[in-house]
Design a protein around this motif. Structure first.
Motif, PDB file in Angstrom:
ATOM      1  N   ASP B 123       0.861  -1.182   0.000  1.00  0.00           N
ATOM      2  CA  ASP B 123       0.000   0.000   0.000  1.00  0.00           C
ATOM      3  C   ASP B 123       0.899   1.235   0.000  1.00  0.00           C
ATOM      4  OD1 ASP B 123      -2.910   1.173   0.848  1.00  0.00           O
ATOM      5  OD2 ASP B 123      -1.280   2.278   1.826  1.00  0.00           O
ATOM      6  N   PRO B 124       0.785   2.069  -1.062  1.00  0.00           N
ATOM      7  CA  PRO B 124       1.748   3.168  -1.209  1.00  0.00           C
ATOM      8  C   PRO B 124       1.789   4.109  -0.011  1.00  0.00           C
ATOM      9  CG  PRO B 124       0.394   2.951  -3.181  1.00  0.00           C
ATOM     10  CD  PRO B 124      -0.182   2.023  -2.165  1.00  0.00           C
ATOM     11  N   LEU B 128       5.048   4.588   2.371  1.00  0.00           N
ATOM     12  CA  LEU B 128       5.729   5.888   2.466  1.00  0.00           C
ATOM     13  C   LEU B 128       5.715   6.419   3.894  1.00  0.00           C
ATOM     14  CD1 LEU B 128       4.634   7.591  -0.863  1.00  0.00           C
ATOM     15  CD2 LEU B 128       6.960   7.001  -0.191  1.00  0.00           C
ATOM     16  N   TYR B 129       4.632   6.152   4.617  1.00  0.00           N
ATOM     17  CA  TYR B 129       4.599   6.581   6.021  1.00  0.00           C
ATOM     18  C   TYR B 129       5.659   5.833   6.822  1.00  0.00           C
ATOM     19  CZ  TYR B 129       0.540   9.708   5.949  1.00  0.00           C
ATOM     20  OH  TYR B 129      -0.297  10.768   5.734  1.00  0.00           O
ATOM     21  N   GLU B 130       5.866   4.542   6.508  1.00  0.00           N
ATOM     22  CA  GLU B 130       6.938   3.802   7.176  1.00  0.00           C
ATOM     23  C   GLU B 130       8.292   4.438   6.853  1.00  0.00           C
ATOM     24  OE1 GLU B 130       7.307  -0.468   6.629  1.00  0.00           O
ATOM     25  OE2 GLU B 130       9.466  -0.303   6.923  1.00  0.00           O
ATOM     26  N   GLU B 135      13.111   7.551   8.500  1.00  0.00           N
ATOM     27  CA  GLU B 135      14.039   8.680   8.394  1.00  0.00           C
ATOM     28  C   GLU B 135      14.098   9.461   9.705  1.00  0.00           C
ATOM     29  OE1 GLU B 135      16.080   9.301   5.961  1.00  0.00           O
ATOM     30  OE2 GLU B 135      15.308   7.833   4.536  1.00  0.00           O
ATOM     31  N   GLU B 136      12.936   9.673  10.317  1.00  0.00           N
ATOM     32  CA  GLU B 136      12.927  10.424  11.579  1.00  0.00           C
ATOM     33  C   GLU B 136      13.633   9.631  12.686  1.00  0.00           C
ATOM     34  OE1 GLU B 136      12.150  13.458  11.490  1.00  0.00           O
ATOM     35  OE2 GLU B 136      10.794  13.665   9.792  1.00  0.00           O
ATOM     36  N   HIS B 168      15.614  13.533   3.203  1.00  0.00           N
ATOM     37  CA  HIS B 168      14.882  12.344   2.739  1.00  0.00           C
ATOM     38  C   HIS B 168      13.453  12.354   3.276  1.00  0.00           C
ATOM     39  CE1 HIS B 168      18.840   9.921   2.041  1.00  0.00           C
ATOM     40  NE2 HIS B 168      18.663  10.882   1.161  1.00  0.00           N
ATOM     41  N   SER B 169      13.300  12.685   4.547  1.00  0.00           N
ATOM     42  CA  SER B 169      11.960  12.756   5.127  1.00  0.00           C
ATOM     43  C   SER B 169      11.107  13.765   4.350  1.00  0.00           C
ATOM     44  CB  SER B 169      12.062  13.146   6.599  1.00  0.00           C
ATOM     45  OG  SER B 169      10.789  13.430   7.125  1.00  0.00           O
ATOM     46  N   GLN B 170      11.693  14.925   4.062  1.00  0.00           N
ATOM     47  CA  GLN B 170      10.997  15.963   3.290  1.00  0.00           C
ATOM     48  C   GLN B 170      10.517  15.409   1.948  1.00  0.00           C
ATOM     49  OE1 GLN B 170      10.010  19.041   3.800  1.00  0.00           O
ATOM     50  NE2 GLN B 170       9.463  19.517   1.689  1.00  0.00           N
TER      51      GLN B 170
END
Lengths: 74, 189
Positions: B123-124, B128-130, B135-136, B168-170
């Motif tokens: 699931d995109p 992406l949330y993972e 990154e954080e 990367h997080s951005q």
């Protein structure tokens, strides 16, 4: 502009075994606030950017140890 | 396919002989939120993510390997000339018994790297949330290592790596914005 750090004051007891840390801080880097990056943001020169780790001035957020800062009296 | 440049992304200089720092740095080498986990996570997720953000995952996943190489260089420099006695004093005696002074994909506690550190949900948005969370978490890990280290040269390289986590997080956050965008709807102001 956002601030790169926030703080709060946790509860501490007079009976705590260690010297209390009265203020706790945490990082809030600029990526949390920017949203989709708008065009034409200010840039570093290529040479500066290679050192900074980013081309974009508003996304630059260098981190220094608070213990290091305390030692240097900053 | 990859093209390799025989240089580090950012110079790595270590000013003090302190194998203890190697023990901490290994967290970013073979830990759950380390560079190996990051690289493998992104380069694997990209096959089942919408076309628009495949390139982003490829680019960031590739850069994570460049970071992995920097961490490896730091760990190697800090331990290459350490005697068994010094390894023991640094809390690396169990590592020495198993690996001599070789590097190994394990976390700061000596737990070997495992694929369970990474996920590909298909699931995109979930993926992406993972990636944003990863990154954080890596950014925070760099902060804690900087707090533990008084090697100013090493901290300079670690600050660079932390800044890259922010970027990367951005970019992952922007990827979410692209995928959730209501492209048919025109925005009027």
């Amino acid at each position: 502009m956002s601030t790169p750090e926030k703080s709060y004051y946790p509860y501490y007891s007079p009976y705590d075994p260690c010297k209390p840390i009265k203020v706790k801080t945490y990082s809030t880097p600029p990526n949390l606030y920017l949203g989709f990056q708008p065009p034409n943001l200010p840039q570093f020169s290529p040479k500066e950017a290679l050192r900074a780790g980013t081309l974009w001035k508003p996304l630059y957020d260098p981190y220094y140890s608070p213990y290091e800062k305390a030692k240097e009296g900053r | 396919m990859w093209v390799y440049e025989k240089k580090l992304q950012y110079p790595v200089r270590v000013s003090t002989c302190n194998p203890m720092l190697a023990k901490y740095l290994v967290e970013q080498y073979g830990g759950a939120d380390g560079e190996l986990s990051a690289a493998l996570r992104y380069l694997n997720q990209r096959y089942t993510i919408p076309d628009k953000v495949i390139g982003l995952l490829t680019d960031i996943g590739t850069e994570e390997f460049a970071h992995l190489e920097m961490i490896a260089t730091m760990v190697f420099k800090l331990t290459k000339d350490a005697t068994p006695e010094q390894m023991k004093a640094a809390g690396l005696d169990a590592h020495y018994v198993n690996h001599d002074n070789a590097l190994y994909y394990e976390n700061a506690g000596g737990v070997p790297w495992t694929a369970t550190y990474i996920q590909a949900k298909g699931d995109p948005i979930a993926d992406l949330y993972e990636d944003i969370a990863a990154e954080e978490k890596a950014r925070a890990t760099y902060q804690w290592i900087i707090n533990m280290s008084d090697d100013t040269d090493l901290n300079d390289s670690l600050r660079f790596l932390r800044e890259r986590e922010i970027i990367h997080s951005q970019r992952f956050r922007e990827a979410v914005e692209i995928l959730k965008g209501e492209k048919e709807k025109k925005k009027f102001f």
